[in-house]
Scaffold this motif. Structure first.
Motif, PDB file in Angstrom:
ATOM      1  N   GLU A  90       0.828  -1.205   0.000  1.00  0.00           N
ATOM      2  CA  GLU A  90       0.000   0.000   0.000  1.00  0.00           C
ATOM      3  C   GLU A  90       0.867   1.261   0.000  1.00  0.00           C
ATOM      4  N   MET A  91       1.951   1.235   0.746  1.00  0.00           N
ATOM      5  CA  MET A  91       2.855   2.387   0.777  1.00  0.00           C
ATOM      6  C   MET A  91       3.513   2.600  -0.592  1.00  0.00           C
ATOM      7  N   ARG A  92       3.874   1.520  -1.267  1.00  0.00           N
ATOM      8  CA  ARG A  92       4.443   1.650  -2.617  1.00  0.00           C
ATOM      9  C   ARG A  92       3.435   2.259  -3.578  1.00  0.00           C
ATOM     10  N   ALA A  93       2.187   1.829  -3.472  1.00  0.00           N
ATOM     11  CA  ALA A  93       1.141   2.369  -4.341  1.00  0.00           C
ATOM     12  C   ALA A  93       0.964   3.872  -4.091  1.00  0.00           C
ATOM     13  N   ARG A  94       0.977   4.254  -2.831  1.00  0.00           N
ATOM     14  CA  ARG A  94       0.843   5.683  -2.514  1.00  0.00           C
ATOM     15  C   ARG A  94       2.056   6.474  -2.996  1.00  0.00           C
ATOM     16  N   ALA A  95       3.238   5.887  -2.886  1.00  0.00           N
ATOM     17  CA  ALA A  95       4.441   6.564  -3.388  1.00  0.00           C
ATOM     18  C   ALA A  95       4.354   6.742  -4.898  1.00  0.00           C
ATOM     19  N   ASN A  96       3.839   5.741  -5.605  1.00  0.00           N
ATOM     20  CA  ASN A  96       3.675   5.862  -7.059  1.00  0.00           C
ATOM     21  C   ASN A  96       2.664   6.940  -7.424  1.00  0.00           C
ATOM     22  N   GLU A  97       1.595   7.051  -6.641  1.00  0.00           N
ATOM     23  CA  GLU A  97       0.621   8.127  -6.872  1.00  0.00           C
ATOM     24  C   GLU A  97       1.289   9.485  -6.706  1.00  0.00           C
ATOM     25  N   GLN A  98       2.089   9.618  -5.661  1.00  0.00           N
ATOM     26  CA  GLN A  98       2.774  10.889  -5.425  1.00  0.00           C
ATOM     27  C   GLN A  98       3.799  11.170  -6.526  1.00  0.00           C
ATOM     28  N   ARG A  99       4.445  10.131  -7.027  1.00  0.00           N
ATOM     29  CA  ARG A  99       5.413  10.304  -8.114  1.00  0.00           C
ATOM     30  C   ARG A  99       4.711  10.823  -9.374  1.00  0.00           C
ATOM     31  N   LYS A 100       3.542  10.266  -9.685  1.00  0.00           N
ATOM     32  CA  LYS A 100       2.779  10.729 -10.846  1.00  0.00           C
ATOM     33  C   LYS A 100       2.338  12.175 -10.658  1.00  0.00           C
ATOM     34  N   LEU A 101       1.897  12.488  -9.446  1.00  0.00           N
ATOM     35  CA  LEU A 101       1.478  13.856  -9.149  1.00  0.00           C
ATOM     36  C   LEU A 101       2.659  14.817  -9.251  1.00  0.00           C
ATOM     37  N   LEU A 102       3.830  14.392  -8.784  1.00  0.00           N
ATOM     38  CA  LEU A 102       5.034  15.221  -8.884  1.00  0.00           C
ATOM     39  C   LEU A 102       5.393  15.472 -10.343  1.00  0.00           C
ATOM     40  N   ASP A 103       5.307  14.440 -11.160  1.00  0.00           N
ATOM     41  CA  ASP A 103       5.560  14.615 -12.596  1.00  0.00           C
ATOM     42  C   ASP A 103       4.600  15.631 -13.202  1.00  0.00           C
ATOM     43  N   HIS A 104       3.336  15.543 -12.794  1.00  0.00           N
ATOM     44  CA  HIS A 104       2.350  16.500 -13.298  1.00  0.00           C
ATOM     45  C   HIS A 104       2.707  17.921 -12.863  1.00  0.00           C
ATOM     46  N   TYR A 105       3.068  18.098 -11.593  1.00  0.00           N
ATOM     47  CA  TYR A 105       3.424  19.436 -11.111  1.00  0.00           C
ATOM     48  C   TYR A 105       4.657  19.984 -11.825  1.00  0.00           C
ATOM     49  N   GLN A 106       5.591  19.107 -12.157  1.00  0.00           N
ATOM     50  CA  GLN A 106       6.796  19.564 -12.845  1.00  0.00           C
ATOM     51  C   GLN A 106       6.507  19.913 -14.304  1.00  0.00           C
ATOM     52  N   GLU A 107       5.653  19.139 -14.942  1.00  0.00           N
ATOM     53  CA  GLU A 107       5.330  19.411 -16.350  1.00  0.00           C
ATOM     54  C   GLU A 107       4.424  20.627 -16.508  1.00  0.00           C
ATOM     55  N   LYS A 108       3.507  20.814 -15.579  1.00  0.00           N
ATOM     56  CA  LYS A 108       2.504  21.877 -15.692  1.00  0.00           C
ATOM     57  C   LYS A 108       2.658  22.918 -14.595  1.00  0.00           C
ATOM     58  N   SER A 109       3.874  23.254 -14.243  1.00  0.00           N
ATOM     59  CA  SER A 109       4.087  24.197 -13.148  1.00  0.00           C
ATOM     60  C   SER A 109       3.493  25.570 -13.449  1.00  0.00           C
ATOM     61  N   TYR A 110       3.353  25.895 -14.719  1.00  0.00           N
ATOM     62  CA  TYR A 110       2.793  27.200 -15.081  1.00  0.00           C
ATOM     63  C   TYR A 110       1.331  27.326 -14.655  1.00  0.00           C
ATOM     64  N   LEU A 111       0.661  26.213 -14.423  1.00  0.00           N
ATOM     65  CA  LEU A 111      -0.745  26.262 -14.007  1.00  0.00           C
ATOM     66  C   LEU A 111      -0.909  26.662 -12.543  1.00  0.00           C
ATOM     67  N   TYR A 112       0.146  26.487 -11.756  1.00  0.00           N
ATOM     68  CA  TYR A 112       0.024  26.673 -10.317  1.00  0.00           C
ATOM     69  C   TYR A 112       0.696  27.932  -9.801  1.00  0.00           C
ATOM     70  N   GLY A 113       1.340  28.666 -10.656  1.00  0.00           N
ATOM     71  CA  GLY A 113       1.929  29.946 -10.277  1.00  0.00           C
ATOM     72  C   GLY A 113       2.933  29.819  -9.154  1.00  0.00           C
ATOM     73  N   ARG A 114       2.767  30.658  -8.142  1.00  0.00           N
ATOM     74  CA  ARG A 114       3.702  30.683  -7.016  1.00  0.00           C
ATOM     75  C   ARG A 114       3.673  29.396  -6.187  1.00  0.00           C
ATOM     76  N   LEU A 115       2.579  28.694  -6.225  1.00  0.00           N
ATOM     77  CA  LEU A 115       2.438  27.489  -5.407  1.00  0.00           C
ATOM     78  C   LEU A 115       3.126  26.269  -6.013  1.00  0.00           C
ATOM     79  N   ALA A 116       3.605  26.387  -7.233  1.00  0.00           N
ATOM     80  CA  ALA A 116       4.159  25.220  -7.932  1.00  0.00           C
ATOM     81  C   ALA A 116       5.321  24.603  -7.161  1.00  0.00           C
ATOM     82  N   GLN A 117       6.261  25.409  -6.708  1.00  0.00           N
ATOM     83  CA  GLN A 117       7.408  24.858  -5.983  1.00  0.00           C
ATOM     84  C   GLN A 117       7.001  24.257  -4.643  1.00  0.00           C
ATOM     85  N   ASP A 118       6.064  24.908  -3.965  1.00  0.00           N
ATOM     86  CA  ASP A 118       5.591  24.362  -2.690  1.00  0.00           C
ATOM     87  C   ASP A 118       4.927  23.006  -2.896  1.00  0.00           C
TER      88      ASP A 118
END
Length: 147
Positions: free
Chosen positions: A59-87
């Motif tokens: 279960e922890m591995r699955a959650r880590a993979n979800e976070q990894r996918k979300l991190l990839d999304h934040y890195q690819e689309k950082s322009y959507l989140y403005g100042r909050l992107a790095q946070d």
């Protein structure tokens, strides 16, 4: 809503929040699990703990993979989140690391309990004392009948 019922509602919400189930990461150090580990006596108990820790690691591995996918999304689309992107990126990275660490720790505990279970099984600590005594008395009765 009256002013009298407001404190009661706040109290009920606080009570519900305190009774909410813990996340699996927090459940590793929960008092119930620690008590179960302390009370494990037979190899069957330790094999059950092994399975529980392996499920928790999965279960922890699955959650880590979800976070990894979300991190990839934040890195690819950082322009959507403005100042909050790095946070959001740093928070997501920290969660991913936490889940991966929890998975490794859980697998380590599973391996430990597997070793303990194997040792106990070799030494015969899985058979309840009544069955062991009952098996001996049955063989003695059979020997007495044949004599």
């Amino acid at each position: 809503m009256t002013t009298r019922s407001f404190p009661a509602i706040v109290f009920m919400l606080a009570l519900l929040a305190s009774c909410a189930p813990m996340s699996p990461y927090e459940a590793v150090n929960s008092p119930a699990l620690l008590k179960t580990v302390e009370e494990a006596r037979t190899y069957r108990d330790h094999y059950a703990l092994t399975k529980q820790f392996e499920n928790l690691a999965e279960e922890m591995r699955a959650r880590a993979n979800e976070q990894r996918k979300l991190l990839d999304h934040y890195q690819e689309k950082s322009y959507l989140y403005g100042r909050l992107a790095q946070d959001q990126q740093s928070h997501t990275w920290a969660l991913m690391q936490r889940y991966e660490h929890a998975a490794k720790a859980s697998l380590g505990k599973a391996a430990l309990h597997r070793q303990i279970a194997a040792r106990l099984e070799q030494e015969g600590y899985g058979v309840p004392s009544q069955q062991a005594a009952g098996g001996a008395s049955d063989s003695q009765q059979n020997n007495n009948r044949s004599n």
